[in-house]
Design a protein around this motif. Sequence first.
Motif, PDB file in Angstrom:
ATOM      1  N   MET A   1       0.767  -1.086  -0.427  1.00 14.67           N
ATOM      2  CA  MET A   1      -0.481  -0.256  -0.278  1.00 14.67           C
ATOM      3  C   MET A   1       0.835   1.096  -0.226  1.00 14.67           C
ATOM      4  SD  MET A   1      -3.332   0.958   2.984  1.00 14.67           S
ATOM      5  CE  MET A   1      -2.660   1.113   3.797  1.00 14.67           C
ATOM      6  N   ILE A   2       2.185   1.357   0.558  1.00 18.11           N
ATOM      7  CA  ILE A   2       2.621   2.348   0.787  1.00 18.11           C
ATOM      8  C   ILE A   2       3.499   2.479  -0.189  1.00 18.11           C
ATOM      9  CG2 ILE A   2       5.244   3.046   1.750  1.00 18.11           C
ATOM     10  CD1 ILE A   2       2.801   4.131   3.878  1.00 18.11           C
ATOM     11  N   LYS A   3       4.107   1.285  -1.040  1.00 14.75           N
ATOM     12  CA  LYS A   3       4.895   1.866  -2.688  1.00 14.75           C
ATOM     13  C   LYS A   3       3.534   1.974  -3.180  1.00 14.75           C
ATOM     14  CE  LYS A   3       8.293  -2.361  -1.968  1.00 14.75           C
ATOM     15  NZ  LYS A   3       8.188  -3.316  -2.316  1.00 14.75           N
ATOM     16  N   ARG A   4       2.486   1.220  -3.581  1.00 13.43           N
ATOM     17  CA  ARG A   4       1.843   1.734  -4.322  1.00 13.43           C
ATOM     18  C   ARG A   4       1.464   3.062  -4.369  1.00 13.43           C
ATOM     19  NH1 ARG A   4      -3.142  -1.172  -4.560  1.00 13.43           N
ATOM     20  NH2 ARG A   4      -2.759  -2.157  -2.122  1.00 13.43           N
ATOM     21  N   SER A   5       0.999   4.102  -3.261  1.00  6.86           N
ATOM     22  CA  SER A   5       1.041   5.715  -2.807  1.00  6.86           C
ATOM     23  C   SER A   5       2.143   6.286  -3.134  1.00  6.86           C
ATOM     24  CB  SER A   5       0.046   4.871  -1.041  1.00  6.86           C
ATOM     25  OG  SER A   5      -0.862   4.718  -1.199  1.00  6.86           O
ATOM     26  N   PHE A   6       3.020   6.032  -2.900  1.00  3.82           N
ATOM     27  CA  PHE A   6       4.251   7.380  -2.996  1.00  3.82           C
ATOM     28  C   PHE A   6       6.099   6.822  -3.787  1.00  3.82           C
ATOM     29  CE2 PHE A   6       2.558   7.216   1.759  1.00  3.82           C
ATOM     30  CZ  PHE A   6       1.573   8.688   1.408  1.00  3.82           C
ATOM     31  N   GLU A   7       4.974   5.720  -4.472  1.00  8.26           N
ATOM     32  CA  GLU A   7       6.864   5.287  -5.180  1.00  8.26           C
ATOM     33  C   GLU A   7       6.566   6.487  -6.090  1.00  8.26           C
ATOM     34  OE1 GLU A   7       8.304   0.723  -6.337  1.00  8.26           O
ATOM     35  OE2 GLU A   7       5.801   1.434  -6.748  1.00  8.26           O
ATOM     36  N   GLN A   8       5.779   6.733  -7.020  1.00  5.95           N
ATOM     37  CA  GLN A   8       5.769   7.287  -8.391  1.00  5.95           C
ATOM     38  C   GLN A   8       5.884   8.998  -7.520  1.00  5.95           C
ATOM     39  OE1 GLN A   8       6.156   6.374 -11.037  1.00  5.95           O
ATOM     40  NE2 GLN A   8       6.542   4.117 -10.234  1.00  5.95           N
ATOM     41  N   ALA A   9       5.551   9.367  -6.359  1.00  7.87           N
ATOM     42  CA  ALA A   9       5.542  10.659  -6.238  1.00  7.87           C
ATOM     43  C   ALA A   9       7.436  10.790  -5.193  1.00  7.87           C
ATOM     44  CB  ALA A   9       4.575  10.727  -5.365  1.00  7.87           C
ATOM     45  N   VAL A  10       7.594  10.018  -4.888  1.00 11.18           N
ATOM     46  CA  VAL A  10       8.673  10.610  -3.652  1.00 11.18           C
ATOM     47  C   VAL A  10       9.696   9.918  -4.138  1.00 11.18           C
ATOM     48  CG1 VAL A  10       6.648  10.886  -1.678  1.00 11.18           C
ATOM     49  CG2 VAL A  10       7.997   8.737  -1.402  1.00 11.18           C
ATOM     50  N   SER A  11      11.281  10.203  -3.418  1.00 10.75           N
ATOM     51  CA  SER A  11      12.480   9.884  -3.894  1.00 10.75           C
ATOM     52  C   SER A  11      12.560   8.671  -2.963  1.00 10.75           C
ATOM     53  CB  SER A  11      13.423  10.913  -3.090  1.00 10.75           C
ATOM     54  OG  SER A  11      13.834  11.353  -2.384  1.00 10.75           O
ATOM     55  N   GLU A  12      13.594   8.032  -3.597  1.00 11.69           N
ATOM     56  CA  GLU A  12      13.381   6.264  -2.679  1.00 11.69           C
ATOM     57  C   GLU A  12      14.129   6.819  -1.186  1.00 11.69           C
ATOM     58  OE1 GLU A  12      17.120   4.643  -3.328  1.00 11.69           O
ATOM     59  OE2 GLU A  12      17.896   6.225  -5.196  1.00 11.69           O
ATOM     60  N   TYR A  13      14.563   7.432  -0.430  1.00 12.45           N
ATOM     61  CA  TYR A  13      15.079   8.422   0.582  1.00 12.45           C
ATOM     62  C   TYR A  13      13.920   8.020   1.759  1.00 12.45           C
ATOM     63  CZ  TYR A  13      19.481   9.048  -1.114  1.00 12.45           C
ATOM     64  OH  TYR A  13      20.819   9.257  -2.619  1.00 12.45           O
ATOM     65  N   VAL A  14      13.023   8.714   1.037  1.00 11.94           N
ATOM     66  CA  VAL A  14      11.341   9.171   1.352  1.00 11.94           C
ATOM     67  C   VAL A  14      10.786   7.871   2.010  1.00 11.94           C
ATOM     68  CG1 VAL A  14       9.550  10.165   1.932  1.00 11.94           C
ATOM     69  CG2 VAL A  14      11.304  12.317   1.078  1.00 11.94           C
ATOM     70  N   LEU A  15      10.391   7.504   0.397  1.00 10.60           N
ATOM     71  CA  LEU A  15      10.010   5.548   0.482  1.00 10.60           C
ATOM     72  C   LEU A  15      10.589   4.845   0.990  1.00 10.60           C
ATOM     73  CD1 LEU A  15       7.952   4.218  -1.030  1.00 10.60           C
ATOM     74  CD2 LEU A  15       9.419   3.736  -2.397  1.00 10.60           C
ATOM     75  N   ASN A  16      12.094   4.271   1.694  1.00  9.46           N
ATOM     76  CA  ASN A  16      12.406   4.083   2.591  1.00  9.46           C
ATOM     77  C   ASN A  16      12.402   3.978   3.871  1.00  9.46           C
ATOM     78  OD1 ASN A  16      13.805   2.274  -0.262  1.00  9.46           O
ATOM     79  ND2 ASN A  16      15.256   3.238  -0.263  1.00  9.46           N
ATOM     80  N   SER A  17      12.364   5.344   3.901  1.00  9.16           N
ATOM     81  CA  SER A  17      11.974   6.168   5.362  1.00  9.16           C
ATOM     82  C   SER A  17      10.410   5.320   5.692  1.00  9.16           C
ATOM     83  CB  SER A  17      11.967   6.789   5.662  1.00  9.16           C
ATOM     84  OG  SER A  17      13.758   7.723   5.564  1.00  9.16           O
ATOM     85  N   LEU A  18      10.269   5.435   5.091  1.00  9.88           N
ATOM     86  CA  LEU A  18       8.345   5.075   5.520  1.00  9.88           C
ATOM     87  C   LEU A  18       8.029   4.020   5.791  1.00  9.88           C
ATOM     88  CD1 LEU A  18       5.935   7.544   2.622  1.00  9.88           C
ATOM     89  CD2 LEU A  18       6.599   7.670   5.057  1.00  9.88           C
ATOM     90  N   LEU A  19       8.846   3.065   4.204  1.00  8.66           N
ATOM     91  CA  LEU A  19       8.551   1.589   4.449  1.00  8.66           C
ATOM     92  C   LEU A  19       8.977   1.059   6.129  1.00  8.66           C
ATOM     93  CD1 LEU A  19       9.685   0.399   0.720  1.00  8.66           C
ATOM     94  CD2 LEU A  19       7.296   0.122   1.848  1.00  8.66           C
ATOM     95  N   ILE A  20      10.309   1.947   6.600  1.00  7.95           N
ATOM     96  CA  ILE A  20      11.027   1.307   7.538  1.00  7.95           C
ATOM     97  C   ILE A  20       9.780   1.221   8.340  1.00  7.95           C
ATOM     98  CG2 ILE A  20      12.535   1.153   8.761  1.00  7.95           C
ATOM     99  CD1 ILE A  20      14.612   1.715   6.258  1.00  7.95           C
TER     100      ILE A  20
END
Length: 182
Positions: A61-80
Amino acid sequence: MGNKAVANRYAVALFQLAKEKGILKQIGDELQLVKAVFEQTDTLSTVLEHPKVLQETKTEMIKRSFEQAVSEYVLNSLLIMVERKKGSLIIPFINKFQELAYEAQSVAEAKVYTVKPLSEEDKVQISKTFAKKVGVETLYIENIIDPKLIGGMKIRIGDRIYDGSIKRQLDRLERNLVAGNR
């Protein structure tokens, strides 16, 4: 460790990385986008914290919601954070990051309460005047309409309040009159 301290640790880690990479503003903007999504979608935090929702589902859900909109740093922080069951701390994490970023950039936010909307000229003038008072270079103004003020304005910058409203003056006058009658 308290929840606030945990959120602060995540924020400090991302802040240091963003500062090192020279992308502080970009990361800050991306986090504001994430914050807006969380604030507009009440159930998002609830789903992320729900014990019956599978971890894979939350991650997807997090990946689908934010993958295209944010950098890998933000996405990885959210995923962690989601993987470590800290999804409810995402908003405090974003707020702490923003606080650190503003401090590093000599920027602050001000909430200006007025009876009617401020013009752009008024915002610029307030920004210039109060930026000097609080020791920052730039002051972002958020204008909040509050008819209870009657007139004048009230400004909140961090934990400081500058109250030049007519309501405050009337309240002070009332207190003095009541105290004088005893």
